[in-house]
Scaffold this motif. Structure first.
Motif, PDB file in Angstrom:
ATOM      1  N   ALA A   1      36.058 -10.830  68.924  1.00  0.00           N
ATOM      2  CA  ALA A   1      35.976  -9.467  69.426  1.00  0.00           C
ATOM      3  C   ALA A   1      35.532  -8.314  68.111  1.00  0.00           C
ATOM      4  CB  ALA A   1      37.456  -9.010  69.764  1.00  0.00           C
ATOM      5  N   ALA A   2      35.843  -8.992  66.930  1.00  0.00           N
ATOM      6  CA  ALA A   2      35.285  -8.102  65.717  1.00  0.00           C
ATOM      7  C   ALA A   2      33.918  -8.155  65.347  1.00  0.00           C
ATOM      8  CB  ALA A   2      36.234  -8.366  64.557  1.00  0.00           C
ATOM      9  N   GLY A   3      33.122  -9.093  66.183  1.00  0.00           N
ATOM     10  CA  GLY A   3      31.771  -9.338  65.681  1.00  0.00           C
ATOM     11  C   GLY A   3      31.741 -10.232  64.678  1.00  0.00           C
ATOM     12  N   ALA A   4      32.465 -11.215  64.513  1.00  0.00           N
ATOM     13  CA  ALA A   4      32.332 -12.255  63.558  1.00  0.00           C
ATOM     14  C   ALA A   4      32.358 -13.803  64.084  1.00  0.00           C
ATOM     15  CB  ALA A   4      33.524 -12.190  62.400  1.00  0.00           C
ATOM     16  N   VAL A   5      32.084 -14.748  63.115  1.00  0.00           N
ATOM     17  CA  VAL A   5      32.005 -16.069  63.816  1.00  0.00           C
ATOM     18  C   VAL A   5      33.488 -16.845  63.000  1.00  0.00           C
ATOM     19  CG1 VAL A   5      30.832 -18.258  63.509  1.00  0.00           C
ATOM     20  CG2 VAL A   5      29.465 -16.191  63.816  1.00  0.00           C
ATOM     21  N   ASP A   6      33.979 -17.453  64.054  1.00  0.00           N
ATOM     22  CA  ASP A   6      35.220 -18.246  63.525  1.00  0.00           C
ATOM     23  C   ASP A   6      34.734 -19.506  62.541  1.00  0.00           C
ATOM     24  OD1 ASP A   6      38.410 -18.812  63.404  1.00  0.00           O
ATOM     25  OD2 ASP A   6      37.273 -20.648  63.990  1.00  0.00           O
TER      26      ASP A   6
ATOM     27  N   ALA B   1      36.156   0.670  71.813  1.00  0.00           N
ATOM     28  CA  ALA B   1      35.715   1.741  70.848  1.00  0.00           C
ATOM     29  C   ALA B   1      35.769   0.881  69.462  1.00  0.00           C
ATOM     30  CB  ALA B   1      36.697   2.632  70.787  1.00  0.00           C
ATOM     31  N   ALA B   2      36.495  -0.061  69.381  1.00  0.00           N
ATOM     32  CA  ALA B   2      36.715  -0.733  68.066  1.00  0.00           C
ATOM     33  C   ALA B   2      35.442  -1.695  68.081  1.00  0.00           C
ATOM     34  CB  ALA B   2      37.879  -1.739  68.017  1.00  0.00           C
ATOM     35  N   ARG B   3      35.207  -2.234  69.080  1.00  0.00           N
ATOM     36  CA  ARG B   3      33.816  -3.100  69.171  1.00  0.00           C
ATOM     37  C   ARG B   3      32.517  -2.288  68.861  1.00  0.00           C
ATOM     38  NH1 ARG B   3      36.099  -6.310  74.352  1.00  0.00           N
ATOM     39  NH2 ARG B   3      36.890  -8.536  73.448  1.00  0.00           N
ATOM     40  N   ALA B   4      32.457  -1.273  69.093  1.00  0.00           N
ATOM     41  CA  ALA B   4      31.358  -0.422  69.356  1.00  0.00           C
ATOM     42  C   ALA B   4      31.041   0.040  67.998  1.00  0.00           C
ATOM     43  CB  ALA B   4      31.667   1.220  70.104  1.00  0.00           C
ATOM     44  N   ALA B   5      32.043  -0.135  66.777  1.00  0.00           N
ATOM     45  CA  ALA B   5      31.674   0.161  65.507  1.00  0.00           C
ATOM     46  C   ALA B   5      31.181  -1.293  64.755  1.00  0.00           C
ATOM     47  CB  ALA B   5      33.142   0.543  64.660  1.00  0.00           C
TER      48      ALA B   5
ATOM     49  N   ILE C   1      41.516  -5.162  65.547  1.00  0.00           N
ATOM     50  CA  ILE C   1      40.176  -5.137  65.601  1.00  0.00           C
ATOM     51  C   ILE C   1      39.486  -4.230  64.864  1.00  0.00           C
ATOM     52  CG2 ILE C   1      38.432  -5.263  67.305  1.00  0.00           C
ATOM     53  CD1 ILE C   1      40.201  -7.674  67.530  1.00  0.00           C
ATOM     54  N   ASP C   2      40.065  -2.919  64.908  1.00  0.00           N
ATOM     55  CA  ASP C   2      39.510  -1.995  64.114  1.00  0.00           C
ATOM     56  C   ASP C   2      39.430  -2.406  62.610  1.00  0.00           C
ATOM     57  OD1 ASP C   2      38.761   0.599  65.593  1.00  0.00           O
ATOM     58  OD2 ASP C   2      40.976   0.944  65.921  1.00  0.00           O
ATOM     59  N   ILE C   3      40.623  -2.742  62.107  1.00  0.00           N
ATOM     60  CA  ILE C   3      40.677  -3.249  60.689  1.00  0.00           C
ATOM     61  C   ILE C   3      39.494  -4.341  60.382  1.00  0.00           C
ATOM     62  CG2 ILE C   3      42.055  -4.085  58.873  1.00  0.00           C
ATOM     63  CD1 ILE C   3      44.556  -2.574  60.115  1.00  0.00           C
ATOM     64  N   LEU C   4      39.622  -5.349  61.228  1.00  0.00           N
ATOM     65  CA  LEU C   4      38.670  -6.290  61.044  1.00  0.00           C
ATOM     66  C   LEU C   4      37.307  -6.134  61.094  1.00  0.00           C
ATOM     67  CD1 LEU C   4      40.456  -9.306  63.218  1.00  0.00           C
ATOM     68  CD2 LEU C   4      40.518  -8.947  60.588  1.00  0.00           C
ATOM     69  N   VAL C   5      36.955  -5.242  62.037  1.00  0.00           N
ATOM     70  CA  VAL C   5      35.545  -4.591  62.149  1.00  0.00           C
ATOM     71  C   VAL C   5      35.048  -4.097  60.976  1.00  0.00           C
ATOM     72  CG1 VAL C   5      33.844  -3.262  62.998  1.00  0.00           C
ATOM     73  CG2 VAL C   5      35.502  -4.376  64.659  1.00  0.00           C
ATOM     74  N   ASP C   6      36.176  -3.254  60.227  1.00  0.00           N
ATOM     75  CA  ASP C   6      35.802  -2.663  58.751  1.00  0.00           C
ATOM     76  C   ASP C   6      35.668  -3.653  57.736  1.00  0.00           C
ATOM     77  OD1 ASP C   6      35.290  -0.539  57.061  1.00  0.00           O
ATOM     78  OD2 ASP C   6      37.185  -0.981  56.522  1.00  0.00           O
ATOM     79  N   ARG C   7      36.470  -4.455  57.633  1.00  0.00           N
ATOM     80  CA  ARG C   7      36.804  -5.535  56.362  1.00  0.00           C
ATOM     81  C   ARG C   7      36.300  -6.696  56.189  1.00  0.00           C
ATOM     82  NH1 ARG C   7      43.161  -5.361  55.192  1.00  0.00           N
ATOM     83  NH2 ARG C   7      42.220  -6.427  52.784  1.00  0.00           N
ATOM     84  N   VAL C   8      35.724  -7.216  57.448  1.00  0.00           N
ATOM     85  CA  VAL C   8      35.022  -8.596  57.419  1.00  0.00           C
ATOM     86  C   VAL C   8      33.653  -8.290  57.506  1.00  0.00           C
ATOM     87  CG1 VAL C   8      36.981  -9.766  58.761  1.00  0.00           C
ATOM     88  CG2 VAL C   8      34.689  -8.831  60.012  1.00  0.00           C
ATOM     89  N   HIS C   9      32.970  -7.191  57.481  1.00  0.00           N
ATOM     90  CA  HIS C   9      31.704  -6.970  57.722  1.00  0.00           C
ATOM     91  C   HIS C   9      31.186  -6.153  56.207  1.00  0.00           C
ATOM     92  CE1 HIS C   9      30.765  -8.012  61.676  1.00  0.00           C
ATOM     93  NE2 HIS C   9      32.000  -7.773  62.195  1.00  0.00           N
ATOM     94  N   ARG C  10      32.021  -6.022  55.493  1.00  0.00           N
ATOM     95  CA  ARG C  10      31.915  -5.242  54.079  1.00  0.00           C
ATOM     96  C   ARG C  10      30.947  -6.368  53.384  1.00  0.00           C
ATOM     97  NH1 ARG C  10      37.600  -2.688  51.834  1.00  0.00           N
ATOM     98  NH2 ARG C  10      37.653  -1.077  53.544  1.00  0.00           N
ATOM     99  N   LYS C  11      29.983  -5.651  52.811  1.00  0.00           N
ATOM    100  CA  LYS C  11      29.018  -6.637  51.762  1.00  0.00           C
ATOM    101  C   LYS C  11      29.844  -6.720  50.327  1.00  0.00           C
ATOM    102  CE  LYS C  11      26.300  -7.153  54.908  1.00  0.00           C
ATOM    103  NZ  LYS C  11      26.078  -8.476  55.612  1.00  0.00           N
TER     104      LYS C  11
END
Length: 353
Positions: free
Chosen positions: A259-264, A219-223, A343-353
């Motif tokens: 997992a959060a859709g980012a690149v290390d 569910a986290a990854r789906a966001a 993962i929920d928090i990372l998905v939101d915070r690292v993708h913010r513009k």
């Protein structure tokens, strides 16, 4: 050096706007089920946003408590004989007094529903349910005397738990010691949970917890926003000890960021070790859009302003845009039942513009 876990590096030479809390929790546990039937449009409309999931996760983490499996606590079926990561076979006949010598292991034991059997804690067990338990570590080393005074019937340790003499002393006293491989990436969570549940005689509870965590992670990854792949550098810092490291392949953070859709950023820049001393050259090569840190690490260098004074930080896109994400030390790399919240928090915070 093995990936820092629980807010400290390990190096023994072997070594984080809903209207109601109820709605927030429902978003975390029920997101996978929403939209499972009906049209695609209906599914997309009912899926919670990354911001809503992150808000719920932050509220949960702020409480610093765990959510055990639903229903009655499992009844251990004993005896069991399991493989220990130190090459031994260990037979467990009694789980009435469990002593986990690692905070992440303790989280799993409590979430399985066996928290009322836990008699002590490691310094890295910082969640509320464990805080009143006696601590059996001194400066991160296990005190055999403290362990033995609690009369545990089974001890759960990591391969990097020590000193070795203390573990031998506990084992020589006739106490079963089950040694586990450390969890250093997201895929380790399932294996670790299974092994702990089997050692405690509750394998069905282990399967149920793995299913719950798998659903929450999905569910986290789906966001994750479509088309967004920010570069994120994980920095491990302890200003008071002059420790300034950037994560690379195997740091643990690389697994979370993927997992959060980012690149290390460290791995992308070719850093093939878990941690490398920070240099202006390494930062210039990594060029992170976002910097990820443990909260205490950020505090140890004087917060955001202090971080930007470290050579090379201010010149990165993350530094120029002040894009810093920090999460509580005991949660970020714990790789356990609360990892889906991370993962929920990372998905939101690292993708913010």
């Amino acid at each position: 050096m093995r990936a820092p876990r629980g807010g400290r590096p390990v190096g023994r030479g072997t070594r984080r706007g809903l209207t109601a809390l109820g709605l927030a929790l429902a978003l975390l546990t029920g997101a996978c089920a929403q939209g499972s039937t009906g049209s695609a449009d209906t599914s997309e409309a009912s899926a919670p946003s990354a911001g809503a999931r992150a808000a719920a996760a932050q509220e949960r983490l702020a409480k610093n408590t765990l959510v055990p499996l639903e229903g009655e606590a499992p009844a251990p079926e004993l005896p069991v004989t399991v493989d220990s990561s130190d090459g031994r076979k260990v037979t467990v006949t009694d789980t009435s007094r469990i002593l986990p010598l690692n905070g992440g292991v303790a989280e799993i034991v409590f979430t399985l529903g066996l928290g009322d059997r836990v008699v002590g804690r490691d310094i890295t067990a910082t969640f509320e349910e464990a805080k009143k338990l006696p601590q059996v570590t001194k400066a991160h080393d296990v005190s055999a005397e403290s362990v033995l005074s609690l009369e545990p019937t089974v001890v759960l340790a990591d391969t990097d738990t020590g000193p070795g003499e203390a573990i031998d002393q506990i084992r020589d006293a006739g106490i079963p010691v089950v040694v586990l491989d450390p969890a250093t990436e997201l895929s380790d969570v399932t294996t670790r949970t299974t092994r702990i549940a089997e050692a405690l005689g509750v394998p069905a509870a282990g399967r149920a917890l793995n299913t719950r965590m798998s659903d929450e992670l999905a569910a986290a990854r789906a966001a994750v926003p479509e088309g967004s792949r920010p570069k994120v550098a994980f920095l491990y810092m302890r200003g008071s000890a002059a420790v300034y490291l950037i994560g690379g392949r195997g740091s643990g953070a690389d697994s979370l960021l993927d997992a959060a859709g980012a690149v290390d950023a460290g791995t992308d820049a070719g850093l093939d070790r878990p941690f490398t001393p920070i240099t202006t050259e390494a930062l210039a090569q990594a060029q992170p859009d976002v910097i990820l840190m443990m909260t205490k690490g950020l505090e140890s260098v004087g917060g955001l302003d202090g971080l930007l004074r470290i050579p090379g930080i201010a010149q990165t896109p993350a530094g120029m845009n002040r894009r810093i994400v920090d999460l509580e030390d005991g949660v970020l790399l714990s790789f356990g039942p609360r990892t889906p919240l991370v993962i929920d928090i990372l998905v939101d915070r690292v993708h913010r513009k």
